[in-house]
Design a protein around this motif. Structure first.
Motif, mmCIF file in Angstrom:
data_model
loop_
_atom_site.group_PDB
_atom_site.id
_atom_site.type_symbol
_atom_site.label_atom_id
_atom_site.label_comp_id
_atom_site.label_asym_id
_atom_site.label_seq_id
_atom_site.Cartn_x
_atom_site.Cartn_y
_atom_site.Cartn_z
ATOM 1 N N ALA A 1 25.588 -5.282 29.000
ATOM 2 C CA ALA A 1 24.525 -6.113 28.440
ATOM 3 C C ALA A 1 23.260 -5.800 29.212
ATOM 4 O O ALA A 1 23.285 -5.095 30.225
ATOM 5 C CB ALA A 1 24.892 -7.597 28.556
ATOM 6 N N ASP A 2 22.137 -6.305 28.738
ATOM 7 C CA ASP A 2 20.863 -5.996 29.365
ATOM 8 C C ASP A 2 20.808 -6.535 30.787
ATOM 9 O O ASP A 2 21.240 -7.652 31.078
ATOM 10 C CB ASP A 2 19.725 -6.594 28.554
ATOM 11 C CG ASP A 2 19.523 -5.867 27.227
ATOM 12 O OD1 ASP A 2 19.973 -4.716 27.133
ATOM 13 O OD2 ASP A 2 18.940 -6.468 26.312
ATOM 14 N N ILE B 1 14.281 -7.178 31.395
ATOM 15 C CA ILE B 1 13.895 -8.041 30.277
ATOM 16 C C ILE B 1 12.590 -8.768 30.602
ATOM 17 O O ILE B 1 12.486 -9.457 31.617
ATOM 18 C CB ILE B 1 15.003 -9.058 29.965
ATOM 19 C CG1 ILE B 1 16.286 -8.330 29.567
ATOM 20 C CG2 ILE B 1 14.568 -10.007 28.851
ATOM 21 C CD1 ILE B 1 17.470 -9.246 29.346
ATOM 22 N N THR C 1 10.729 -9.117 25.223
ATOM 23 C CA THR C 1 11.822 -8.183 24.962
ATOM 24 C C THR C 1 12.715 -8.718 23.848
ATOM 25 O O THR C 1 13.097 -9.892 23.848
ATOM 26 C CB THR C 1 12.665 -7.952 26.226
ATOM 27 O OG1 THR C 1 11.820 -7.437 27.262
ATOM 28 C CG2 THR C 1 13.811 -6.977 25.960
ATOM 29 N N GLU C 2 13.053 -7.841 22.892
ATOM 30 C CA GLU C 2 13.948 -8.231 21.806
ATOM 31 C C GLU C 2 15.350 -8.473 22.370
ATOM 32 O O GLU C 2 15.813 -7.731 23.231
ATOM 33 C CB GLU C 2 14.005 -7.148 20.728
ATOM 34 C CG GLU C 2 12.729 -7.018 19.912
ATOM 35 C CD GLU C 2 12.462 -8.257 19.083
ATOM 36 O OE1 GLU C 2 13.436 -8.862 18.571
ATOM 37 O OE2 GLU C 2 11.285 -8.639 18.952
ATOM 38 N N PRO C 3 16.041 -9.519 21.873
ATOM 39 C CA PRO C 3 17.402 -9.798 22.373
ATOM 40 C C PRO C 3 18.333 -8.614 22.136
ATOM 41 O O PRO C 3 18.276 -7.961 21.093
ATOM 42 C CB PRO C 3 17.829 -11.013 21.541
ATOM 43 C CG PRO C 3 16.555 -11.642 21.091
ATOM 44 C CD PRO C 3 15.584 -10.515 20.899
ATOM 45 N N GLY C 4 19.165 -8.337 23.136
ATOM 46 C CA GLY C 4 20.148 -7.275 23.017
ATOM 47 C C GLY C 4 21.547 -7.845 22.874
ATOM 48 O O GLY C 4 21.738 -8.991 22.456
ATOM 49 N N GLU C 5 22.521 -7.047 23.224
ATOM 50 C CA GLU C 5 23.912 -7.496 23.149
ATOM 51 C C GLU C 5 24.184 -8.531 24.232
ATOM 52 O O GLU C 5 23.833 -8.311 25.386
ATOM 53 C CB GLU C 5 24.858 -6.314 23.322
ATOM 54 C CG GLU C 5 24.866 -5.341 22.159
ATOM 55 C CD GLU C 5 25.391 -6.002 20.896
ATOM 56 O OE1 GLU C 5 26.359 -6.804 20.989
ATOM 57 O OE2 GLU C 5 24.839 -5.735 19.811
ATOM 58 N N THR D 1 17.385 -15.351 26.634
ATOM 59 C CA THR D 1 18.721 -14.840 26.355
ATOM 60 C C THR D 1 19.509 -14.735 27.655
ATOM 61 O O THR D 1 18.984 -14.954 28.746
ATOM 62 C CB THR D 1 18.652 -13.457 25.693
ATOM 63 O OG1 THR D 1 18.078 -12.515 26.625
ATOM 64 C CG2 THR D 1 17.812 -13.500 24.418
ATOM 65 N N CYS E 1 21.558 -12.485 30.447
ATOM 66 C CA CYS E 1 21.459 -11.148 31.011
ATOM 67 C C CYS E 1 22.445 -11.027 32.164
ATOM 68 O O CYS E 1 23.112 -12.002 32.539
ATOM 69 C CB CYS E 1 20.035 -10.862 31.486
ATOM 70 S SG CYS E 1 19.451 -11.993 32.792
#
Length: 439
Positions: free
Chosen positions: A43-44, A49, A53-57, A305, A307
Motif C-alpha cells: 500500500a502507499d 502521500i 494525492t489520489e487514494p491508492g490500494e 486514507t 497508509c
C-alpha cells in the motif's frame, strides 16, 4: 525500577544548539532508508502521500497491530467494561495533526493552528496512538484516547536537505502551555536542541506527573545530513568496526534531548526492525528504556486514507508506546503515573540485557497485553519488589473463556452416542445377511 529521581544528564559530548536541532530533526523526520516490505504491506507509504494525492490500494493487514496483540488486549479490556484509553490525553509535539475520520484531535493554543498542514509525521503519529477501526483494520493502539495537536513547526524551510522550520522559542512556549492542561502523556518524536529553557520546560511537565515519551533518534542516511559526521560512518581513526560496519561504541545518549536524560516519568524509546540490522535505521542510545515494532504499521495519511510506515523509526515508537500507556491507565485507573510506567517497563520482553543500558533495545520490546494484565503491584513511587519479578521471556496467555464445568460430561455423551449409533448401524446392515444365511 531503578531510575534517578531527578532529571540528570549522562556524560557525553556537548553540541552547539543549531547542530543538535538540525541533527535531531533530520535523524527522525527526514528521508528514511528504503526497505523491502512484504507483499502484505503493498500500500502507499505515508511519506509519499500529500493532501491532494489520489487514494491508492488500502493496506491488507496491520502486521504491527497483530504483533502487539491489539485484538487480544482490546477484547480483555472490553470484557471487563474498561475503556481503550478513554480519559487519557496524549499530546503530539510535531508539525501538526490533521483531523481525519476515526481520529479525535483537539487543537492547542498554537499560533500555527488553522494553517495548512504540509508535514505527514504528526498525523501518522497520532494515528498510531488513537486511530479507530478503518477499512476493517484496527489502526491505533488506544482508540479511546484523545490526541492534543501540540504543533511546534509549520512546514519545510526549503533548501538542500529539506530542513524543517523549527522554532525553539515556540517549542518552549508549547511545552509550557501543555503543563497547564490536563495532558497525561506527551509524545516527542524527535530530539530537541538542548538548552536551559527546554530543560526547564520538560522538567515542569515531569514535575506535574506528566509522562514524557521521547524518541532516541534515527540514523542519518546521507553525508549532507546533519550528524552524519558522527553517525553515518564509524567514529575515530583505528577504531574497530562492528560486523555491520557501524562503530561498536556509538551512543547517541548525549545528543538526544530529552531522551538522553533519566527520570522516572521519561521513557526513551526506539524501534525494532524487520528488514536488516536495526542500526541501519535507529541510533544506538544507552538511555533507551524499551522499543516497539513500527515497520509496517498502518496509520492515517494527509489525504484521509490509510497508509503504511514502511521503514522503522524511533519517532513512530513514541506513538505506539504512548498508546500502550493509555491502555494501562484504563486497566488500572487508580495507578499513579509512575506505577503506569513501571507496568510497561517490567513487562517488556526480548531485550538482550534485562536492565537499562542496552543501546538498541533497553529492557526489551513493549508488550501491551502483559502490561495490562500482569499481576504486578508496583508501589506508588513505581518501585517493584524483587519478589514480583517475572520471567521476561514468558508470553502472556491468550484470554480464555470461563471454564465449562459440564464439558467432560457432554464430551462423554457425544462419544457414547457415536458408539451406540455405530453399533446400531452395524446391526441394521448385518441382520439381513444373517437372516438370508439361516434361510
Amino acid at each position: 525500577m531503578r531510575r534517578d529521581q531527578q532529571l540528570s544528564r549522562p556524560g557525553g559530548r556537548r553540541r552547539g544548539l543549531a547542530a543538535v536541532a538540525a541533527g535531531g530533526l533530520a535523524c527522525t523526520l527526514l528521508a528514511l532508508p528504503v526497505a523491502t516490505a512484504p507483499s502484505a504491506w503493498a500500500a502507499d507509504s505515508c511519506e509519499s502521500i500529500a493532501l491532494d494525492t489520489e487514494p491508492g490500494e488500502p493496506p491488507e493487514e496491520n502486521e504491527v497491530g497483530d504483533r502487539l496483540r491489539l485484538d487480544d488486549v482490546h477484547a480483555w479490556l472490553e470484557a471487563r467494561g474498561l475503556g481503550l484509553g478513554d480519559g487519557t490525553q496524549v499530546a503530539v509535539v510535531a508539525g501538526g495533526v490533521k483531523p481525519v475520520p476515526g481520529l479525535p484531535v483537539v487543537p492547542t493554543a498554537s499560533s500555527l493552528v488553522g494553517r495548512e498542514i504540509e508535514m505527514y509525521e504528526g498525523t501518522a503519529l497520532a494515528g498510531l496512538v488513537a486511530g479507530g477501526e478503518e477499512e476493517g483494520l484496527q489502526v491505533g493502539v488506544a482508540p479511546g484516547a484523545e490526541v492534543l495537536d501540540a504543533r511546534i513547526m509549520d512546514s519545510f524551510a526549503g533548501g538542500e536537505g529539506g530542513l524543517y522550520d523549527f522554532n525553539a522559542t515556540a517549542t518552549v512556549a508549547m511545552l509550557g502551555a501543555l503543563a497547564t492542561t490536563d495532558v497525561d502523556v506527551v509524545a516527542m518524536p524527535f530530539p530537541l536542541p538542548d538548552s536551559p529553557e527546554l530543560q526547564r520546560a520538560v522538567r515542569t511537565l515531569l514535575d506535574r506527573d506528566v509522562i514524557v515519551v521521547a524518541a532516541a533518534g534515527d540514523r542519518p542516511q546521507a553525508e549532507e545530513e546533519p550528524l552524519a559526521e558522527d553517525y553515518l560512518e564509524s567514529e575515530g581513526e583505528g577504531e574497530t568496526e562492528a560486523p555491520s560496519g557501524f562503530s561498536p561504541r556509538e551512543d547517541a545518549v548525549a545528543d538526544a534531548f530529552p531522551a538522553g536524560y533519566d527520570h522516572p516519568l521519561l521513557l526513551s524509546v526506539s524501534s525494532t526492525a524487520f528488514s536488516g540490522d536495526p542500526q541501519q535505521f535507529v541510533l544506538p542510545n544507552s538511555g533507551i528504556d524499551l522499543v516497539a515494532p513500527t515497520e509496517g504499521a498502518v496509520t492515517f495519511a494527509l489525504n484521509d486514507t490509510l497508509c503504511v510506515l514502511d521503514t522503522p523509526g524511533s519517532a513512530w515508537a513514541t506513538g505506539t508506546i504512548a498508546g500502550v500507556l493509555a491502555l494501562v491507565r484504563s486497566a488500572h485507573p487508580d495507578d499513579t503515573p509512575r506505577q503506569v510506567v513501571a507496568r510497561v517497563l517490567e513487562t517488556a520482553t526480548g531485550g538482550e540485557d534485562p536492565a537499562p543500558g542496552n543501546r538498541l533495545s533497553g529492557r526489551g520490546v513493549v508488550q501491551p497485553f502483559q502490561a495490562v494484565t500482569a499481576a504486578l503491584r508496583p508501589a506508588r513511587d513505581g518501585e517493584v519488589a524483587s519478589s514480583q519479578s517475572r520471567d521476561r521471556t514468558e508470553a502472556a496467555p491468550v484470554p480464555q473463556d470461563d471454564p465449562d464445568l459440564l464439558a467432560g460430561t457432554r464430551r462423554n455423551a457425544v462419544w457414547w452416542g457415536l458408539l451406540g449409533g455405530g453399533a446400531l448401524l452395524v446391526a441394521v446392515v448385518v441382520r439381513p445377511l444373517v437372516t438370508r444365511r439361516r434361510g
